[in-house]
Design an enzyme around this catalytic site. Structure first.
Site, PDB file in Angstrom:
ATOM      1  N   LYS A  81       0.856  -1.238  -0.017  1.00  0.00           N
ATOM      2  CA  LYS A  81       0.180  -0.032   0.036  1.00  0.00           C
ATOM      3  C   LYS A  81       0.728   1.239   0.077  1.00  0.00           C
ATOM      4  O   LYS A  81       0.150   2.363   0.131  1.00  0.00           O
ATOM      5  CB  LYS A  81      -1.166   0.011   1.156  1.00  0.00           C
ATOM      6  CG  LYS A  81      -1.921  -1.170   1.302  1.00  0.00           C
ATOM      7  CD  LYS A  81      -2.290  -1.906  -0.143  1.00  0.00           C
ATOM      8  CE  LYS A  81      -3.397  -0.993  -0.678  1.00  0.00           C
ATOM      9  NZ  LYS A  81      -3.891  -1.550  -2.033  1.00  0.00           N
ATOM     10  N   SER A 134      -4.291   3.025   4.548  1.00  0.00           N
ATOM     11  CA  SER A 134      -4.552   2.641   3.306  1.00  0.00           C
ATOM     12  C   SER A 134      -4.599   0.863   3.393  1.00  0.00           C
ATOM     13  O   SER A 134      -5.549   0.324   2.789  1.00  0.00           O
ATOM     14  CB  SER A 134      -3.349   2.725   2.264  1.00  0.00           C
ATOM     15  OG  SER A 134      -3.754   2.303   0.820  1.00  0.00           O
ATOM     16  N   THR A 158       1.358   0.020  -7.301  1.00  0.00           N
ATOM     17  CA  THR A 158       0.835  -0.077  -8.430  1.00  0.00           C
ATOM     18  C   THR A 158       0.850   1.287  -9.256  1.00  0.00           C
ATOM     19  O   THR A 158       1.100   1.140 -10.417  1.00  0.00           O
ATOM     20  CB  THR A 158      -0.949  -0.247  -8.422  1.00  0.00           C
ATOM     21  OG1 THR A 158      -1.060  -1.282  -7.252  1.00  0.00           O
ATOM     22  CG2 THR A 158      -1.529  -0.408  -9.652  1.00  0.00           C
ATOM     23  N   HIS A 185       6.910  -7.366  -2.334  1.00  0.00           N
ATOM     24  CA  HIS A 185       7.123  -6.769  -0.961  1.00  0.00           C
ATOM     25  C   HIS A 185       8.140  -7.345  -0.166  1.00  0.00           C
ATOM     26  O   HIS A 185       7.753  -6.717   0.812  1.00  0.00           O
ATOM     27  CB  HIS A 185       5.481  -6.994  -0.688  1.00  0.00           C
ATOM     28  CG  HIS A 185       4.428  -6.220  -1.094  1.00  0.00           C
ATOM     29  ND1 HIS A 185       4.720  -4.798  -1.619  1.00  0.00           N
ATOM     30  CD2 HIS A 185       3.226  -6.491  -1.416  1.00  0.00           C
ATOM     31  CE1 HIS A 185       3.562  -4.460  -2.317  1.00  0.00           C
ATOM     32  NE2 HIS A 185       2.498  -5.040  -2.111  1.00  0.00           N
TER      33      HIS A 185
HETATM   34  P1  A3P Z   1      -5.037   4.907  -0.598  1.00  0.00           P
HETATM   35  O1  A3P Z   1      -5.553   3.739  -0.085  1.00  0.00           O
HETATM   36  O2  A3P Z   1      -4.525   5.861   0.331  1.00  0.00           O
HETATM   37  O3  A3P Z   1      -5.929   5.420  -2.017  1.00  0.00           O
HETATM   38  P2  A3P Z   1      -0.364  -0.301  -3.746  1.00  0.00           P
HETATM   39  O4  A3P Z   1      -0.469  -0.150  -5.097  1.00  0.00           O
HETATM   40  O5  A3P Z   1       1.126  -0.430  -3.133  1.00  0.00           O
HETATM   41  O6  A3P Z   1      -1.304  -1.498  -3.058  1.00  0.00           O
HETATM   42  O7  A3P Z   1      -0.795   1.095  -3.077  1.00  0.00           O
HETATM   43  C1  A3P Z   1      -2.199   1.312  -3.059  1.00  0.00           C
HETATM   44  C2  A3P Z   1      -2.237   3.019  -2.748  1.00  0.00           C
HETATM   45  O8  A3P Z   1      -1.699   3.767  -3.870  1.00  0.00           O
HETATM   46  C3  A3P Z   1      -3.875   3.463  -2.496  1.00  0.00           C
HETATM   47  O9  A3P Z   1      -3.855   4.498  -1.593  1.00  0.00           O
HETATM   48  C4  A3P Z   1      -3.870   3.834  -4.008  1.00  0.00           C
HETATM   49  O10 A3P Z   1      -5.183   4.756  -3.824  1.00  0.00           O
HETATM   50  C5  A3P Z   1      -2.612   4.786  -4.200  1.00  0.00           C
HETATM   51  N1  A3P Z   1      -2.502   4.784  -5.691  1.00  0.00           N
HETATM   52  C6  A3P Z   1      -2.561   4.101  -6.823  1.00  0.00           C
HETATM   53  N2  A3P Z   1      -2.489   4.645  -7.842  1.00  0.00           N
HETATM   54  C7  A3P Z   1      -2.090   6.133  -7.509  1.00  0.00           C
HETATM   55  C8  A3P Z   1      -2.166   7.292  -8.141  1.00  0.00           C
HETATM   56  N3  A3P Z   1      -1.991   7.250  -9.657  1.00  0.00           N
HETATM   57  N4  A3P Z   1      -1.848   8.523  -7.514  1.00  0.00           N
HETATM   58  C9  A3P Z   1      -1.793   8.486  -6.291  1.00  0.00           C
HETATM   59  N5  A3P Z   1      -2.016   7.258  -5.518  1.00  0.00           N
HETATM   60  C10 A3P Z   1      -2.320   6.215  -5.888  1.00  0.00           C
END
Ligand code: A3P
Length: 296
Positions: free
Chosen positions: A48, A139, A52, A109
């Protein structure tokens, strides 16, 4: 045919001193003995932290901003997840990686000390993305509510302590960010911060492209900034995880692309909870030069 419609939440198991989802142990030896290729690129993070987002940016950079190419498959198929083991009949990360054509991009991870040695023996590049612990915690809490394979997060109050004590999948956030912060100086590792990308995506995407040896035009950079923005990625089925069936990822509970903000933690932490977090933060990061921005 047979259709799975329900999954059981996985339990945690300790592997080499770090808690993981119990299915991970099935591939653990194979992951440790993974054979890297010199042109493998690793994207690493604590869950998180914006994994992604960086995956999408990397794919866009490597494909010179070709939007259609980056929609060839969901992001989790384009860039497989090294140590993940899904319930049968879904393929494991290792199964998916075996089907990639080099140059391969791989997500992990794993904390730095558990990354398969082969990556460093082959002098591979890696990109680590770190996010301030408060937003990262919020998150992860919402993710554990919606991802029916993660252990039940419990109440918000309970979850905060679990996170701070490192009793969550992939272990302590503090240990994780510290491990990569120390590791970055020994290898070809680009250490990025979520807050920096949010503040100035073009600057950070430029830095990332240079690290990958790509000299992109201003137009292509602008296009990548646009297509990897939160709003556009949230609507892109190949980037927003909406292709995962709802019995696994229940986006009515919380969407994968949830808020995408810096400072959203303020809407969740009480003053007392914030003080507890700060106490852990100062104790755990006292011995490093690593600092985070909790707001902008
Ligand atoms: P939030 O839950 O705070 O919205 P991961 O990909 O490591 O699982 O992380 C997911 C987090 O990254 C989520 O945070 C998601 O909304 C955020 N995220 C994904 N794409 C994003 C983007 N283009 N800009 C900002 N945050 C992004």
């Amino acid at each position: 045919g047979h259709k799975r419609e329900k999954v059981e939440r996985l339990k945690l198991v300790m592997l080499d001193g770090v808690p993981f989802l119990d299915l991970t142990q099935l591939n653990w030896e194979k992951v440790k003995n993974f054979h890297s290729l010199p042109d493998d690129l690793l994207i690493a993070s604590y869950p998180k932290a914006g994994t992604t987002w960086v995956q999408e940016i990397v794919d866009m950079v490597l494909n010179d901003g070709d939007v259609d190419k980056c929609k060839r498959a969901p992001v989790y198929d384009r860039i497989p997840f090294l140590e993940i083991v899904e319930p049968k009949p879904l393929p494991s990360g290792l199964d998916q990686i075996a089907n990639l054509t080099p140059p391969r991009v791989i997500k992990t991870h794993l904390p730095f000390q558990l990354v398969p040695n082969s990556f460093w023996e082959q002098n591979c590049k890696a990109i680590y993305i770190a996010r301030n612990g408060k937003d990262n915690l919020v998150s992860y809490y919402h993710f554990d509510l919606m991802n029916k394979e993660q252990p039940d997060p419990g109440t918000w109050e309970q979850y905060i302590l679990k996170f701070l004590e490192g009793n969550v999948a992939w272990g302590s956030w503090f240990d994780h960010v510290k491990s990569w912060w120390t590791g970055k100086d020994k290898h070809r590792i680009l250490f990025l911060f979520y807050e920096d990308i949010k503040e100035n995506p073009k600057r950070e995407i430029c830095k990332l492209s240079q690290f990958l040896g790509k000299d992109l035009s201003k137009d292509i950079l602008d296009r990548i900034v646009h297509y990897t923005s939160f709003e556009v990625m949230k609507k892109n089925p190949m980037a927003n995880y909406s292709t995962i069936p709802t019995f696994l990822f229940d986006n009515k509970v919380s969407p994968f692309m949830r808020k995408g903000q810096v400072g959203n933690w303020k809407e969740h932490f009480t003053i007392a909870q914030n003080e507890i977090f700060d106490e852990y933060y100062h104790r755990n990061l006292a011995d490093t030069s690593l600092t985070f921005r909790f707001q902008m």
